[in-house]
Design an enzyme around this catalytic site. Structure first.
Site, PDB file in Angstrom:
ATOM      1  N   LYS A 160     -18.739 -30.430 -23.704  1.00  0.00           N
ATOM      2  CA  LYS A 160     -18.013 -30.726 -22.469  1.00  0.00           C
ATOM      3  C   LYS A 160     -16.566 -31.103 -22.799  1.00  0.00           C
ATOM      4  CE  LYS A 160     -21.247 -33.659 -22.162  1.00  0.00           C
ATOM      5  NZ  LYS A 160     -21.994 -34.880 -21.904  1.00  0.00           N
ATOM      6  N   ASP A 213     -25.354 -37.009 -19.182  1.00  0.00           N
ATOM      7  CA  ASP A 213     -24.803 -37.273 -20.498  1.00  0.00           C
ATOM      8  C   ASP A 213     -25.678 -38.394 -21.077  1.00  0.00           C
ATOM      9  OD1 ASP A 213     -22.932 -37.416 -22.658  1.00  0.00           O
ATOM     10  OD2 ASP A 213     -22.202 -39.270 -21.751  1.00  0.00           O
ATOM     11  N   ASP A 238     -25.076 -40.703 -24.409  1.00  0.00           N
ATOM     12  CA  ASP A 238     -24.362 -41.869 -24.936  1.00  0.00           C
ATOM     13  C   ASP A 238     -23.461 -42.457 -23.854  1.00  0.00           C
ATOM     14  OD1 ASP A 238     -24.448 -43.153 -27.344  1.00  0.00           O
ATOM     15  OD2 ASP A 238     -23.419 -41.576 -28.447  1.00  0.00           O
TER      16      ASP A 238
HETATM   17 MG   LIG Z   1     -21.032 -40.334 -22.998  1.00  0.00          MG
END
Ligand SMILES: [Mg+2]
Length: 301
Positions: A218, A24, A26
């Site tokens: 997600k 992922d 961020d």
């Molecule tokens: Mg994130």
């Protein structure tokens, strides 16, 4: 229940047990404008060691090529085919079903560009505000866009009452598709500020339309299906690394991957303890560590 803290003793065999790493972005590689310490070195090290790398982000505000530009500028040794954004998934899906009508878009410039890259027509982005009082607005002539076959939602800083109203009315047609990039509640920030995310926009339209969006980001498995269509990935030898349990970790679990939580983003250690106490197995990672850079630090010890 699981959630083992990564340590020097296990880190080598841990890394060796995976061929593919899903990151992922961020909250894992950066938080807001701040780069996570040694994140760049860690990802590049894994890639140089022959690991398959993917960046899997729910953020739909940038196209894949804009993400590549950002990653490259920061020093990540990345390629465009390693990047999967939720906006890209929605656009590819519409292309794959040969969607020829117009998408009513609640979204950003980057999402609009991604749709255009896939030959999908969409309505105008940017502000759509009330210029008259509500009673006159709803009783007057609302300019509805024509030939809309899908309502598509991503992050939109110009979300407004007219947009919600128009989206819900397009969705009154049962043949109109309802797609969303993600349903994240908030954005991870480096300062203690609640910044509402795309989930807020999705829920507003869901509530008004009495329909449920098909969410591509997600924890939906759509992202894993998309990347495993292009490359050979063995879920048993794949690690999902994320900062948010209800998206990243649940996603990993839904796809039968091993999961690693980093504590540089949304989910705190305190929250993780709560998940454990409440016995919420879909939210509990197999492993956790303070920060992505620990992986490299521990390997070097
Ligand atoms: Mg994130």
């Amino acid at each position: 229940m699981a959630a083992v803290k990564l340590s020097k003793d296990i880190v080598r065999s841990f890394v060796n047990s995976f061929d593919t790493f899903l990151f992922d972005c961020d909250g894992v590689l950066w938080a807001g404008s701040k780069i996570i310490n040694r994140a760049i070195e860690t990802v590049n090290y894994l890639k140089e060691s022959g690991k398959q790398i993917f960046y899997v982000t729910n953020n739909s505000t940038k196209t894949r090529s804009q993400y590549l530009e950002k990653l490259t500028k920061l020093g990540f040794n990345a390629e465009e085919n390693e990047i999967a954004t939720s906006g890209y998934l929605v656009a590819s899906y519409l292309q794959s079903i040969n969607f020829k009508q117009t998408a009513y878009l609640i979204g950003s410039k980057g999402f609009a560009e991604e749709l255009e890259n896939h030959g999908i027509k969409h309505t105008q982005i940017g502000p759509d505000v009330m210029t008259i009082e509500m009673q006159y607005y709803v009783n007057g002539k609302i300019e509805m866009e024509e030939d809309v076959g899908a309502v598509v939602i991503g992050f939109d800083e110009y979300l407004s009452y007219p947009k919600i109203l128009k989206a819900a009315n397009h969705l009154a047609n049962p043949d109109c598709l309802f797609l969303a990039s993600n349903a994240d509640e908030t954005f991870p920030m480096e300062i203690p500020l609640v910044v509402p995310g795309t989930g807020v926009m999705v829920r507003a339209v869901e509530t008004a339309s009495l329909r449920t969006a098909k969410v591509f980001g997600k924890p939906s498995v759509a992202m894993f299906e998309a990347i495993s269509k292009k490359c050979k990935i063995d879920p048993k030898r794949t690690l999902m690394i994320g900062d948010r349990c209800n998206t990243d970790i649940s996603f990993g679990k839904n796809c039968q991957l091993t999961t690693l939580l980093v504590l540089t983003g949304v989910t705190s250690l305190k929250q993780l303890e709560q998940y454990k106490n409440n016995e919420q197995p879909l939210l509990i990672p197999d492993f956790y560590t303070d920060s992505l850079g620990d992986l490299l630090d521990l390997l070097e010890q």
